[in-house]
Motif scaffolding. Structure first.
Motif, short mmCIF file in Angstrom:
data_model
loop_
_atom_site.label_atom_id
_atom_site.label_comp_id
_atom_site.label_asym_id
_atom_site.label_seq_id
_atom_site.Cartn_x
_atom_site.Cartn_y
_atom_site.Cartn_z
N ILE A 1 0.35 34.95 12.43
CA ILE A 1 0.89 34.92 11.05
C ILE A 1 0.91 36.34 10.48
N MET A 2 -0.16 37.09 10.75
CA MET A 2 -0.25 38.45 10.22
C MET A 2 0.88 39.33 10.74
N LYS A 3 1.10 39.26 12.04
CA LYS A 3 2.18 40.10 12.62
C LYS A 3 3.54 39.60 12.15
N ALA B 1 -6.29 28.73 8.14
CA ALA B 1 -6.39 29.53 9.36
C ALA B 1 -6.68 30.97 9.00
N LEU B 2 -7.01 31.75 10.01
CA LEU B 2 -7.07 33.20 9.84
C LEU B 2 -5.70 33.74 10.27
N ALA B 3 -5.09 34.55 9.41
CA ALA B 3 -3.74 35.04 9.70
C ALA B 3 -3.68 35.89 10.96
N CYS B 4 -4.79 36.53 11.30
CA CYS B 4 -4.78 37.40 12.48
C CYS B 4 -4.97 36.60 13.78
N GLN B 5 -5.29 35.32 13.66
CA GLN B 5 -5.56 34.51 14.85
C GLN B 5 -4.52 33.43 15.10
N GLY C 1 -6.27 41.63 2.48
CA GLY C 1 -6.12 40.47 3.35
C GLY C 1 -5.85 40.85 4.78
N CYS C 2 -6.28 42.05 5.16
CA CYS C 2 -6.06 42.50 6.53
C CYS C 2 -7.15 43.51 6.86
N GLY C 3 -8.01 43.15 7.81
CA GLY C 3 -9.10 44.07 8.14
C GLY C 3 -9.16 44.31 9.63
N CYS C 4 -10.01 43.55 10.29
CA CYS C 4 -10.30 43.80 11.71
C CYS C 4 -9.16 43.40 12.64
N ARG C 5 -8.34 42.47 12.24
CA ARG C 5 -7.27 41.89 13.08
C ARG C 5 -7.84 41.22 14.32
N GLY C 6 -9.11 40.96 14.33
CA GLY C 6 -9.74 40.38 15.51
C GLY C 6 -10.55 39.13 15.23
N GLY C 7 -10.39 38.54 14.04
CA GLY C 7 -11.08 37.29 13.74
C GLY C 7 -12.54 37.45 13.36
N THR C 8 -12.95 38.64 12.95
CA THR C 8 -14.38 38.80 12.63
C THR C 8 -14.67 39.26 11.20
N CYS C 9 -13.69 39.77 10.47
CA CYS C 9 -14.02 40.29 9.14
C CYS C 9 -13.79 39.27 8.02
N GLY C 10 -13.01 38.24 8.29
CA GLY C 10 -12.81 37.18 7.30
C GLY C 10 -11.87 37.55 6.16
N ALA C 11 -11.11 38.63 6.31
CA ALA C 11 -10.25 39.09 5.21
C ALA C 11 -8.93 38.33 5.09
N CYS C 12 -8.57 37.57 6.10
CA CYS C 12 -7.18 37.09 6.17
C CYS C 12 -7.05 35.56 6.06
N GLY C 13 -7.91 34.94 5.27
CA GLY C 13 -7.81 33.48 5.07
C GLY C 13 -6.41 33.09 4.62
S1 FES Z 1 -8.19 40.49 9.76
FE1 FES Z 1 -10.33 40.26 10.11
S2 FES Z 1 -10.54 38.13 10.44
FE2 FES Z 1 -8.40 38.40 10.28
#
Ligand code: FES
Length: 260
Positions: free
Chosen positions: A43-45, A83-87, A57-69
């Protein structure tokens, strides 16, 4: 929502046109507006592909920072999904709305003055007892945490259990967004983990000993030597250092014990 639409850049437009030949495009709706994006994107991409610049709403892009609910819904389905937008990868006709921040209640406290008593949590978060055990929080958790069970543990005064159950929490706030009782579960769990770490879990004696040794100057002369080593040599030393194996016994020691 802290996103804005980007002005069209002719070079990027050309790149996108090329990509369209390779990737099948699917329709999605971001904030109610229709876009066509290559399938397989997260979703993020997909949002970035559609021209959004994510400044929150965009941090680690790896599912660990929780910024992209993110909330989404699929056509023909009454159910709102999270969902997490980066996942999460896009699906045709998804309606998407990202929530980079959720205005949940977060108690203020001076942690140094807190004890490990359950009443500390009760005082700071009395709404804990508004939980109606509907389990919506658990269903909303992208980490698969048993959120409601952890809340039940807190209600029973079992801070250790709540801390352990919520260990994988990434503070995305999606549980709170679905809570009928308007609990800020993730903030309560953060408090529980802090209390657990500071006042419940046994102290690591070996760590205290090591801190004492460092403060006592045991390693000063080794560090002085390393400070004089040239960068290339330092890199080599680092790369060739003996590393503790992934599975090692409690009594593991390096062959070279010079620095112990
Ligand atoms: S950007 Fe960090 S959890 Fe999605």
């Amino acid at each position: 929502m802290s996103v804005k639409e980007e002005k069209k850049n002719p070079v990027e437009t050309a790149v996108k046109e090329k990509e369209q030949v390779a990737a099948k495009l699917i329709p999605i709706y971001i904030m109610g507006k229709r876009y066509e994006v290559p399938e397989g994107l997260t979703i993020m991409k997909a949002m970035e592909y559609a021209g959004y610049i994510l400044v929150r709403g965009c941090g680690c892009r790896g599912g660990t920072c929780g910024a992209c609910g993110t909330f989404y819904r699929k056509p023909g389905d009454y159910k709102l999904q999270v969902a997490l937008a980066c996942q999460k990868t896009v699906e045709p006709d998804m309606y998407i709305a990202q929530i980079p921040f959720f205005p949940a209640n977060r108690a203020l406290y001076d942690f140094t003055k807190l004890t490990a008593a359950p009443e500390e949590v009760f005082k700071l978060y009395p709404e804990l007892f508004r939980c109606v055990a509907c389990n919506s929080c658990t269903k909303a958790c992208p980490q698969g945490i048993e959120v409601m069970d952890a809340i039940s543990a807190l209600k029973q005064g079992n801070i250790a259990e709540a801390a352990q159950l919520s260990f994988d929490c990434i503070q995305c706030g999606l549980c709170t967004s679905r809570c009928f009782g308007e609990l800020a579960q993730y903030h309560m769990f953060q408090l529980a983990r802090r209390i657990y770490g500071a006042g419940i879990v046994p102290r690591a004696e070996h760590l205290a000993e090591m801190v004492k040794a460092v403060n006592g100057g045991k390693y000063d002369r080794f560090l002085d030597v390393l400070k004089r080593v040239k960068e290339d040599e330092l890199k080599k030393l680092y790369q060739e250092r003996e590393v503790e194996p992934m599975v090692a016994g409690e009594d593991w020691k390096p062959e070279d014990t010079t620095y112990l």
